[in-house]
Design a protein around this motif. Sequence first.
Motif, PDB file in Angstrom:
ATOM      1  N   PRO A   1      -0.165  13.674   2.037  1.00 54.94           N
ATOM      2  CA  PRO A   1      -1.048  13.050   0.870  1.00 54.94           C
ATOM      3  C   PRO A   1      -0.647  11.718   0.181  1.00 54.94           C
ATOM      4  O   PRO A   1       0.632  11.450   0.214  1.00 54.94           O
ATOM      5  CB  PRO A   1      -0.831  14.070   0.026  1.00 54.94           C
ATOM      6  N   VAL A   2      -1.537  11.135  -0.333  1.00 58.21           N
ATOM      7  CA  VAL A   2      -1.368   9.801  -0.660  1.00 58.21           C
ATOM      8  C   VAL A   2      -1.772   9.665  -2.193  1.00 58.21           C
ATOM      9  O   VAL A   2      -1.117   8.958  -3.006  1.00 58.21           O
ATOM     10  CB  VAL A   2      -1.870   8.608   0.148  1.00 58.21           C
ATOM     11  N   TYR A   3      -2.948  10.046  -2.486  1.00 58.31           N
ATOM     12  CA  TYR A   3      -3.817   9.838  -4.038  1.00 58.31           C
ATOM     13  C   TYR A   3      -3.949  11.257  -4.497  1.00 58.31           C
ATOM     14  O   TYR A   3      -5.034  10.989  -5.446  1.00 58.31           O
ATOM     15  CB  TYR A   3      -4.897   8.972  -3.675  1.00 58.31           C
ATOM     16  N   GLY A   4      -3.125  12.096  -4.466  1.00 57.08           N
ATOM     17  CA  GLY A   4      -3.396  13.196  -5.181  1.00 57.08           C
ATOM     18  C   GLY A   4      -4.620  14.092  -4.558  1.00 57.08           C
ATOM     19  O   GLY A   4      -5.032  15.144  -5.250  1.00 57.08           O
TER      20      GLY A   4
ATOM     21  N   ALA B   1      -5.457  -2.682  -0.483  1.00 61.69           N
ATOM     22  CA  ALA B   1      -5.238  -1.892  -1.552  1.00 61.69           C
ATOM     23  C   ALA B   1      -4.059  -1.239  -1.692  1.00 61.69           C
ATOM     24  O   ALA B   1      -2.976  -1.220  -1.103  1.00 61.69           O
ATOM     25  CB  ALA B   1      -6.414  -1.402  -2.467  1.00 61.69           C
ATOM     26  N   SER B   2      -4.008  -0.218  -2.358  1.00 63.53           N
ATOM     27  CA  SER B   2      -2.815   0.772  -2.456  1.00 63.53           C
ATOM     28  C   SER B   2      -2.811   1.904  -1.327  1.00 63.53           C
ATOM     29  O   SER B   2      -1.740   2.606  -1.205  1.00 63.53           O
ATOM     30  CB  SER B   2      -3.026   1.650  -3.718  1.00 63.53           C
ATOM     31  N   GLY B   3      -3.777   1.672  -0.281  1.00 69.51           N
ATOM     32  CA  GLY B   3      -3.739   2.743   0.759  1.00 69.51           C
ATOM     33  C   GLY B   3      -4.464   3.761   0.859  1.00 69.51           C
ATOM     34  O   GLY B   3      -4.309   4.462   1.793  1.00 69.51           O
ATOM     35  N   THR B   4      -5.419   3.875   0.065  1.00 69.67           N
ATOM     36  CA  THR B   4      -6.251   5.111  -0.188  1.00 69.67           C
ATOM     37  C   THR B   4      -7.065   5.241   1.378  1.00 69.67           C
ATOM     38  O   THR B   4      -6.849   6.201   1.919  1.00 69.67           O
ATOM     39  CB  THR B   4      -7.435   4.872  -1.347  1.00 69.67           C
ATOM     40  N   THR B   5      -7.679   4.403   1.441  1.00 74.10           N
ATOM     41  CA  THR B   5      -8.269   4.494   2.880  1.00 74.10           C
ATOM     42  C   THR B   5      -7.702   4.059   4.162  1.00 74.10           C
ATOM     43  O   THR B   5      -7.816   4.799   5.093  1.00 74.10           O
ATOM     44  CB  THR B   5      -9.815   3.636   2.999  1.00 74.10           C
ATOM     45  N   VAL B   6      -7.033   3.129   4.033  1.00 74.35           N
ATOM     46  CA  VAL B   6      -6.148   2.725   5.250  1.00 74.35           C
ATOM     47  C   VAL B   6      -5.162   3.907   5.575  1.00 74.35           C
ATOM     48  O   VAL B   6      -4.832   4.001   6.961  1.00 74.35           O
ATOM     49  CB  VAL B   6      -5.308   1.438   5.190  1.00 74.35           C
ATOM     50  N   SER B   7      -4.674   4.731   4.755  1.00 73.15           N
ATOM     51  CA  SER B   7      -3.732   5.702   5.172  1.00 73.15           C
ATOM     52  C   SER B   7      -4.499   6.835   6.155  1.00 73.15           C
ATOM     53  O   SER B   7      -4.004   7.417   6.905  1.00 73.15           O
ATOM     54  CB  SER B   7      -3.410   6.459   3.800  1.00 73.15           C
ATOM     55  N   HIS B   8      -5.852   7.165   5.684  1.00 71.64           N
ATOM     56  CA  HIS B   8      -6.731   7.938   6.539  1.00 71.64           C
ATOM     57  C   HIS B   8      -7.031   7.249   7.928  1.00 71.64           C
ATOM     58  O   HIS B   8      -6.952   7.873   8.863  1.00 71.64           O
ATOM     59  CB  HIS B   8      -7.913   8.472   5.844  1.00 71.64           C
ATOM     60  N   VAL B   9      -7.277   6.036   7.916  1.00 71.70           N
ATOM     61  CA  VAL B   9      -7.421   5.473   9.112  1.00 71.70           C
ATOM     62  C   VAL B   9      -6.144   5.360   9.980  1.00 71.70           C
ATOM     63  O   VAL B   9      -6.066   5.718  11.301  1.00 71.70           O
ATOM     64  CB  VAL B   9      -7.550   3.770   8.911  1.00 71.70           C
ATOM     65  N   ALA B  10      -4.807   5.250   9.467  1.00 72.18           N
ATOM     66  CA  ALA B  10      -3.658   5.376  10.187  1.00 72.18           C
ATOM     67  C   ALA B  10      -3.330   6.625  10.677  1.00 72.18           C
ATOM     68  O   ALA B  10      -2.741   7.129  11.758  1.00 72.18           O
ATOM     69  CB  ALA B  10      -2.552   4.712   9.315  1.00 72.18           C
ATOM     70  N   ASP B  11      -3.947   7.599   9.946  1.00 75.45           N
ATOM     71  CA  ASP B  11      -3.790   9.208  10.501  1.00 75.45           C
ATOM     72  C   ASP B  11      -4.566   9.569  11.810  1.00 75.45           C
ATOM     73  O   ASP B  11      -3.954  10.142  12.457  1.00 75.45           O
ATOM     74  CB  ASP B  11      -4.446   9.941   9.278  1.00 75.45           C
TER      75      ASP B  11
ATOM     76  N   ASP C   1       4.996   2.095   0.637  1.00 78.61           N
ATOM     77  CA  ASP C   1       5.704   3.740   0.266  1.00 78.61           C
ATOM     78  C   ASP C   1       4.545   4.521   1.194  1.00 78.61           C
ATOM     79  O   ASP C   1       5.120   5.208   1.914  1.00 78.61           O
ATOM     80  CB  ASP C   1       5.304   3.888  -1.156  1.00 78.61           C
ATOM     81  N   VAL C   2       3.181   4.244   1.325  1.00 78.63           N
ATOM     82  CA  VAL C   2       2.369   4.868   2.099  1.00 78.63           C
ATOM     83  C   VAL C   2       2.808   4.984   3.701  1.00 78.63           C
ATOM     84  O   VAL C   2       2.875   5.746   4.514  1.00 78.63           O
ATOM     85  CB  VAL C   2       0.921   4.431   1.904  1.00 78.63           C
ATOM     86  N   ALA C   3       3.211   3.600   4.017  1.00 80.57           N
ATOM     87  CA  ALA C   3       3.510   3.384   5.353  1.00 80.57           C
ATOM     88  C   ALA C   3       4.816   3.998   5.875  1.00 80.57           C
ATOM     89  O   ALA C   3       5.094   4.529   7.059  1.00 80.57           O
ATOM     90  CB  ALA C   3       3.517   1.851   5.586  1.00 80.57           C
ATOM     91  N   GLU C   4       5.698   4.559   4.915  1.00 79.29           N
ATOM     92  CA  GLU C   4       6.702   5.167   5.251  1.00 79.29           C
ATOM     93  C   GLU C   4       6.724   6.515   5.953  1.00 79.29           C
ATOM     94  O   GLU C   4       7.404   6.597   6.982  1.00 79.29           O
ATOM     95  CB  GLU C   4       7.583   5.491   3.800  1.00 79.29           C
ATOM     96  N   ASN C   5       5.573   7.000   5.848  1.00 78.91           N
ATOM     97  CA  ASN C   5       5.289   8.285   6.521  1.00 78.91           C
ATOM     98  C   ASN C   5       4.272   8.039   7.642  1.00 78.91           C
ATOM     99  O   ASN C   5       3.898   8.859   8.304  1.00 78.91           O
ATOM    100  CB  ASN C   5       4.935   9.276   5.699  1.00 78.91           C
ATOM    101  N   ARG C   6       4.063   6.951   7.925  1.00 80.89           N
ATOM    102  CA  ARG C   6       3.099   6.463   9.012  1.00 80.89           C
ATOM    103  C   ARG C   6       3.446   5.600   9.944  1.00 80.89           C
ATOM    104  O   ARG C   6       3.399   4.215   9.596  1.00 80.89           O
ATOM    105  CB  ARG C   6       1.692   6.193   8.536  1.00 80.89           C
ATOM    106  N   GLY C   7       4.203   5.694  10.991  1.00 77.61           N
ATOM    107  CA  GLY C   7       4.681   4.829  11.925  1.00 77.61           C
ATOM    108  C   GLY C   7       3.783   3.962  12.480  1.00 77.61           C
ATOM    109  O   GLY C   7       4.593   2.582  12.916  1.00 77.61           O
ATOM    110  N   THR C   8       2.565   3.933  12.568  1.00 69.58           N
ATOM    111  CA  THR C   8       1.763   2.969  13.060  1.00 69.58           C
ATOM    112  C   THR C   8       1.066   2.063  12.030  1.00 69.58           C
ATOM    113  O   THR C   8       0.224   1.412  12.382  1.00 69.58           O
ATOM    114  CB  THR C   8       0.696   3.682  13.845  1.00 69.58           C
ATOM    115  N   LEU C   9       1.351   2.284  10.648  1.00 70.47           N
ATOM    116  CA  LEU C   9       0.958   1.400   9.698  1.00 70.47           C
ATOM    117  C   LEU C   9       1.680   0.204   9.173  1.00 70.47           C
ATOM    118  O   LEU C   9       2.951   0.584   9.061  1.00 70.47           O
ATOM    119  CB  LEU C   9       0.593   2.154   8.469  1.00 70.47           C
ATOM    120  N   PHE C  10       1.414  -0.711   9.133  1.00 66.34           N
ATOM    121  CA  PHE C  10       2.167  -2.274   9.076  1.00 66.34           C
ATOM    122  C   PHE C  10       1.454  -2.847   7.879  1.00 66.34           C
ATOM    123  O   PHE C  10       0.485  -3.638   8.215  1.00 66.34           O
ATOM    124  CB  PHE C  10       1.930  -3.005  10.396  1.00 66.34           C
TER     125      PHE C  10
END
Length: 212
Positions: free
Chosen positions: A24-27, A68-78, A98-107
């Motif tokens: 989870p990223v944004y609650g 931005a803070s990673g709301t959408t891009v975190s889902h994309v990286a998933d 911080d979001v990228a720490e749990n997503r190895g494909t997110l730069f």
Amino acid sequence: MSLPDGVERRTFDGSERLATRGEPVYGEPTDGPWRLWDAGRSKLGAMLELDMDVGLDGGESVLYLGAASGTTVSHVADFAGPTYAVEFAPRPTRDLVDVAENRGTLFPLLKDARKPETYAHVVESGLDAIVQDVATRGQAHVAARNRQFLRDDGRLLAVVKARSEDVTADPADVFEDVLSDLRDTYEVLETARLDRYHDDHLAVVATPRTTD
């Protein structure tokens, strides 16, 4: 339209909603390993909810402009492959790291999407998709300048923010002007207003124009 592999509809609070697997990223609510993809906070999520043909199957290489803070891009990286996330402002970029720490494909990249020459040495060419969600004037120009990273049959998934272009003009007029400029570089395949989720936004699916 079918959803990309790695995106499913799951039940949250009694209704079917988009979801991806990831931390989870944004609650957002979760259902086991799945987390709600809130279309009210994500323009790409809204495009999927509106059944737009975004041309994503899962596993694509992606350049995300305006992360931005990673709301959408975190889902994309998933569900995607290598995902390059460009954000101009330092504060949200810290959250993005911080979001990228749990997503190895997110730069994450602290860069200006209007100046792709500043990250061309990092971002690979021949990408499958560009997702553009930038709050600036000249949004068609941003898309044109970043076309260099996209393969010839790739997809541009852009959201035009009318108020970022001209806060005083009628949004419909702004959209027409931006689309006219965008067609210099891209063939527009589909458009849709996102007012159900985001006021004064137009979603655009396009592919690069090629010269014979």
